[in-house]
Design an enzyme around this catalytic site. Structure first.
Site, short mmCIF file in Angstrom:
data_model
loop_
_atom_site.label_atom_id
_atom_site.label_comp_id
_atom_site.label_asym_id
_atom_site.label_seq_id
_atom_site.Cartn_x
_atom_site.Cartn_y
_atom_site.Cartn_z
CB CYS A 34 -0.94 -0.03 1.20
SG CYS A 34 -1.58 1.56 1.72
CB CYS A 37 1.09 3.66 7.08
SG CYS A 37 -0.67 3.92 7.31
CB CYS A 360 -1.70 20.46 6.23
SG CYS A 360 -1.99 21.22 4.63
#
Ligand code: SAH
Length: 403
Positions: A34, A37, A360
């Site tokens: 993936c 993370c 951010c």
């Protein structure tokens, strides 16, 4: 002022969970494929330490950097969950994420950072797509119908929005499909069909057809209710968002007499909360839909001392400065690219006593703070907030005051 929140900070004892101590094996079977993370191999304390260090390195030259605010429980925090749908030989219909840099779908059943019930809804939609024999979309050929599912959950309200993103507005047996979905998940409060017929990596298309419910959900933050549509910006981690917004408003020390500008205001979240502590709030935002939501939100919350403008924040500030308008406090929350010189130079002209800068992306934040510091401001303090555990992303709030 707002209520105090208890927060976990780096350097304190980690949460009493074995999996957050030492070198981590969080047991995510998809981690390698993936790639979402990047901090998968670090304990949660190490993740916080690393993020705080990054913000410190960028901002401590301007003023004091306080300890990072992390989560007590850094799992299943994402309340906006997306899954791409496709077909794999042997497996049939699959849903999840693209393996980094490819169009191969990693079939994700459970994700450690996504809200668990949202994942369960997606698993059941996958079953329905199989049993209704709906063709999934193929990114490479452009054929097929079913492209993505997006789930948004209201943390405080328990409301759920399901967005079915299709390549065409026609979903065969649409009523039965929705009926079957609601039977499995009566907690779903609205279902929206979004049409995306373009060969694009963007998830949502322009056109929306509401199949069930009002077409939006609501959530609450710090006593205010907010309407969230499929496409509007709304922070994905509600637990940490409360802490972030509270800090941004607290550092301004509002007394009820101030004119506050909420720049890059989205659906008006921060400004609406600040309005209780200020004389008036002016919100400015580029996205037309977000401004519409903001106006509805103000009415719903009976906030009367707030006005919204649909405009480029930079151009708007230039106009305000030219007209000799006054502002005591500017709260700004720009996208990752940061602000621009038009905005920053006009802020300096308007000369508010305080600026609360939410970001951010600490790299662009540091760039913009450098400009403000050169033009008459001092950074009093900054603090990082972990809104995205296990990923490399970090939020921060800096307070600047006029020299
Ligand atoms: N403060 C809001 C939204 C922050 S996200 C919240 O906390 O929910 C950043 C927002 O800036 C987005 O809503 C985006 O549409 C808006 N935006 C991006 N560029 C802009 C610009 N040039 N002028 C005004 N708003 C802009």
């Amino acid at each position: 002022m707002l209520q105090k929140n208890t927060t976990k900070q780096a350097g304190q004892k980690p949460a009493q969970k074995n999996h957050t101590k030492g070198h981590a094996n969080f047991g995510c079977p998809y981690a390698k494929k993936c790639g979402g993370c990047r901090y998968q191999n670090m304990s949660y304390q190490e993740q916080l330490f690393s993020k705080e260090k990054q913000v410190r390195a960028l901002l401590s030259g301007f003023g004091s950097v306080k300890p990072i605010v992390g989560m007590e429980e850094p799992f299943h925090y994402r309340h906006k969950v997306h899954a791409v749908f496709g077909y794999q030989k042997g497996k049939g219909v699959v849903s999840g994420v693209y393996r980094e840099g490819t169009h191969d779908i990693v079939d994700v059943e459970h994700c450690l950072i996504e809200q668990e019930n949202a994942d369960s809804i997606i698993r059941d939609i996958k079953e329905l797509v199989r049993s209704f024999k709906i063709k999934t979309y193929n990114e490479d050929t452009g054929y097929g119908l079913f492209r993505h599912v997006l789930i948004r959950c209201g943390y405080a309200t328990g409301q759920y929005m399901v967005v079915l993103v299709l390549a065409s507005p026609i979903l065969p047996s649409k009523n039965n499909f929705v009926k079957a979905l609601l039977k499995k998940h009566p907690e779903i409060t609205t279902v929206v069909l979004n049409v995306n017929d373009k060969r694009t990596s963007m998830v949502l298309g322009e056109r929306e057809i509401v199949l069930y419910g009002p077409g939006y959900i609501e959530d609450e933050i710090l006593g205010k209710t907010f309407r969230i549509s499929a496409s509007s910006f709304y922070q994905v981690n509600p637990v940490q968002t409360q802490k972030l917004y509270k800090e941004a408003i607290d550092v301004c020390n509002l007394t009820g007499t101030e004119t506050v500008i909420d720049a890059y205001c989205g659906t008006g979240t921060i400004g609406m909360i600040a309005a209780d502590y200020a004389k008036e709030v002016i919100g400015v935002e580029l996205n037309q839909k977000a401004v519409k939501d903001a106006i509805v939100n103000a009415r719903k919350n009976r906030v009367k001392n707030i006005t919204f403008y649909e405009a480029d924040a930079g151009k708007f500030m230039v106009q305000m400065a030219e007209q000799g308008a006054k502002a005591d406090v500017v709260i700004m929350d720009p996208p990752r690219s940061g602000s621009d010189e038009a905005f920053l130079s006009s802020v300096c002209k308007l000369a508010p006593a305080k600026i609360a800068y939410i970001s951010c992306n600490p790299v662009t934040q540091a760039r913009d703070i450098k400009y403000l510091v050169k033009h008459g401001y001092v950074m009093k303090q900054a603090r990082a907030f972990d809104l995205f555990p296990f990923t490399e992303h970090v939020e921060s709030v800096a307070l600047l005051v006029k020299k």
